[in-house]
Design a protein around this motif. Sequence first.
Motif, PDB file in Angstrom:
ATOM      1  N   ALA A  14      -4.432 -16.007  12.831  1.00 57.80           N
ATOM      2  CA  ALA A  14      -4.259 -16.696  11.598  1.00 57.80           C
ATOM      3  C   ALA A  14      -5.506 -16.560  10.758  1.00 57.80           C
ATOM      4  N   ALA A  15      -6.528 -16.280  11.388  1.00 57.41           N
ATOM      5  CA  ALA A  15      -7.824 -16.199  10.776  1.00 57.41           C
ATOM      6  C   ALA A  15      -7.873 -15.369   9.534  1.00 57.41           C
ATOM      7  N   ALA A  16      -7.923 -14.136   9.696  1.00 55.82           N
ATOM      8  CA  ALA A  16      -8.227 -13.273   8.597  1.00 55.82           C
ATOM      9  C   ALA A  16      -7.037 -12.573   8.034  1.00 55.82           C
ATOM     10  N   ALA A  30      -9.820 -25.496  -3.989  1.00 54.44           N
ATOM     11  CA  ALA A  30     -10.866 -26.440  -4.380  1.00 54.44           C
ATOM     12  C   ALA A  30     -11.766 -26.818  -3.217  1.00 54.44           C
ATOM     13  N   THR A  31     -11.232 -26.815  -2.016  1.00 54.90           N
ATOM     14  CA  THR A  31     -12.039 -27.189  -0.866  1.00 54.90           C
ATOM     15  C   THR A  31     -11.929 -26.120   0.202  1.00 54.90           C
ATOM     16  N   SER A  32     -12.924 -26.081   1.076  1.00 51.05           N
ATOM     17  CA  SER A  32     -12.899 -25.156   2.202  1.00 51.05           C
ATOM     18  C   SER A  32     -13.410 -25.909   3.422  1.00 51.05           C
ATOM     19  N   PRO A  33     -13.046 -25.433   4.625  1.00 50.97           N
ATOM     20  CA  PRO A  33     -13.492 -26.136   5.820  1.00 50.97           C
ATOM     21  C   PRO A  33     -15.007 -26.091   5.946  1.00 50.97           C
ATOM     22  N   ALA A  34     -15.550 -27.073   6.603  1.00 55.43           N
ATOM     23  CA  ALA A  34     -16.994 -27.118   6.801  1.00 55.43           C
ATOM     24  C   ALA A  34     -17.433 -25.977   7.704  1.00 55.43           C
ATOM     25  N   ALA A  35     -18.462 -25.284   7.296  1.00 54.84           N
ATOM     26  CA  ALA A  35     -18.982 -24.163   8.077  1.00 54.84           C
ATOM     27  C   ALA A  35     -19.847 -24.679   9.222  1.00 54.84           C
ATOM     28  N   PRO A  36     -19.742 -24.033  10.373  1.00 58.44           N
ATOM     29  CA  PRO A  36     -20.614 -24.412  11.481  1.00 58.44           C
ATOM     30  C   PRO A  36     -22.078 -24.136  11.110  1.00 58.44           C
ATOM     31  N   ALA A  37     -22.947 -25.025  11.498  1.00 58.07           N
ATOM     32  CA  ALA A  37     -24.364 -24.865  11.188  1.00 58.07           C
ATOM     33  C   ALA A  37     -24.888 -23.535  11.721  1.00 58.07           C
ATOM     34  N   GLY A  38     -25.550 -22.797  10.848  1.00 53.94           N
ATOM     35  CA  GLY A  38     -26.207 -21.566  11.262  1.00 53.94           C
ATOM     36  C   GLY A  38     -25.321 -20.332  11.326  1.00 53.94           C
ATOM     37  N   LEU A  39     -24.035 -20.446  11.024  1.00 58.44           N
ATOM     38  CA  LEU A  39     -23.164 -19.271  11.114  1.00 58.44           C
ATOM     39  C   LEU A  39     -23.548 -18.219  10.080  1.00 58.44           C
ATOM     40  N   VAL A  86     -16.261 -14.812   2.969  1.00 60.42           N
ATOM     41  CA  VAL A  86     -16.867 -15.062   4.283  1.00 60.42           C
ATOM     42  C   VAL A  86     -18.240 -15.698   4.123  1.00 60.42           C
ATOM     43  N   CYS A  87     -18.980 -15.268   3.123  1.00 62.32           N
ATOM     44  CA  CYS A  87     -20.292 -15.867   2.854  1.00 62.32           C
ATOM     45  C   CYS A  87     -20.140 -17.363   2.584  1.00 62.32           C
ATOM     46  N   GLN A  88     -19.217 -17.735   1.718  1.00 57.60           N
ATOM     47  CA  GLN A  88     -18.994 -19.154   1.402  1.00 57.60           C
ATOM     48  C   GLN A  88     -18.509 -19.911   2.629  1.00 57.60           C
ATOM     49  N   LEU A  89     -17.497 -19.360   3.323  1.00 57.18           N
ATOM     50  CA  LEU A  89     -16.941 -20.056   4.490  1.00 57.18           C
ATOM     51  C   LEU A  89     -17.978 -20.283   5.583  1.00 57.18           C
ATOM     52  N   SER A  90     -18.904 -19.352   5.715  1.00 54.55           N
ATOM     53  CA  SER A  90     -19.902 -19.445   6.784  1.00 54.55           C
ATOM     54  C   SER A  90     -21.103 -20.309   6.398  1.00 54.55           C
ATOM     55  N   ARG A 138     -16.710 -18.360  16.118  1.00 50.50           N
ATOM     56  CA  ARG A 138     -17.014 -19.350  15.084  1.00 50.50           C
ATOM     57  C   ARG A 138     -16.416 -18.932  13.745  1.00 50.50           C
ATOM     58  N   LEU A 139     -16.544 -17.655  13.412  1.00 52.85           N
ATOM     59  CA  LEU A 139     -15.973 -17.173  12.158  1.00 52.85           C
ATOM     60  C   LEU A 139     -14.447 -17.219  12.209  1.00 52.85           C
ATOM     61  N   LEU A 140     -13.868 -16.737  13.301  1.00 49.32           N
ATOM     62  CA  LEU A 140     -12.409 -16.743  13.417  1.00 49.32           C
ATOM     63  C   LEU A 140     -11.845 -18.158  13.345  1.00 49.32           C
ATOM     64  N   ALA A 141     -12.571 -19.117  13.888  1.00 48.79           N
ATOM     65  CA  ALA A 141     -12.110 -20.511  13.822  1.00 48.79           C
ATOM     66  C   ALA A 141     -12.051 -21.010  12.378  1.00 48.79           C
ATOM     67  N   LEU A 142     -12.947 -20.535  11.539  1.00 48.85           N
ATOM     68  CA  LEU A 142     -12.908 -20.919  10.125  1.00 48.85           C
ATOM     69  C   LEU A 142     -11.753 -20.249   9.391  1.00 48.85           C
TER      70      LEU A 142
END
Length: 154
Positions: A14-16, A30-39, A86-90, A138-142
């Motif tokens: 479902a990821a990408a 308007a909103t995106s999921p919170a990115a994991p710290a440091g991704l 991907v930059c924004q999501l991460s 971590r990326l795929l989870a976003l």
Amino acid sequence: MMIKRNTFSALALAAACLWAPAALSQPAPATSPAAPAGLYQALGEKPGITRLMDDFVDRVVRDPRIGGHFKEAKPQALKESLTDQVCQLSGGPCKYEGADMKSAHADMDIHKGHFHALVEVLQSAMDAQGIPFAQQNRLLALLAPMHRDVITIH
């Protein structure tokens, strides 16, 4: 908990999947999921994400399973849009201004197999770029929640 690649792929497909062709046509959600710290840093910041998306798009347009979904896309514009997404999501400073996934994929006849294929291509690109498995997860989870809006044939 470490998830095996095949198990996670099935969930994260479902990821990408085919989030890419839509990236050029409509405003971002308007909103995106919170990115994991440091991704963002773990992916090599914008230069690393740019290399990853360049590799990914080159692979996906040639993939016989899903390349046809990208035949109308302009590869360079697609690479730039995906890099921003991907930059924004991460957690990076980029602003994704592409399409929302639901309306962009509504008429594309995408099924789970297409989605799985796209995630496999993304994983291959991440492997080729030396991105560790944990960071891939971590990326795929976003990206995974996008499957609800991307898969149009159930």
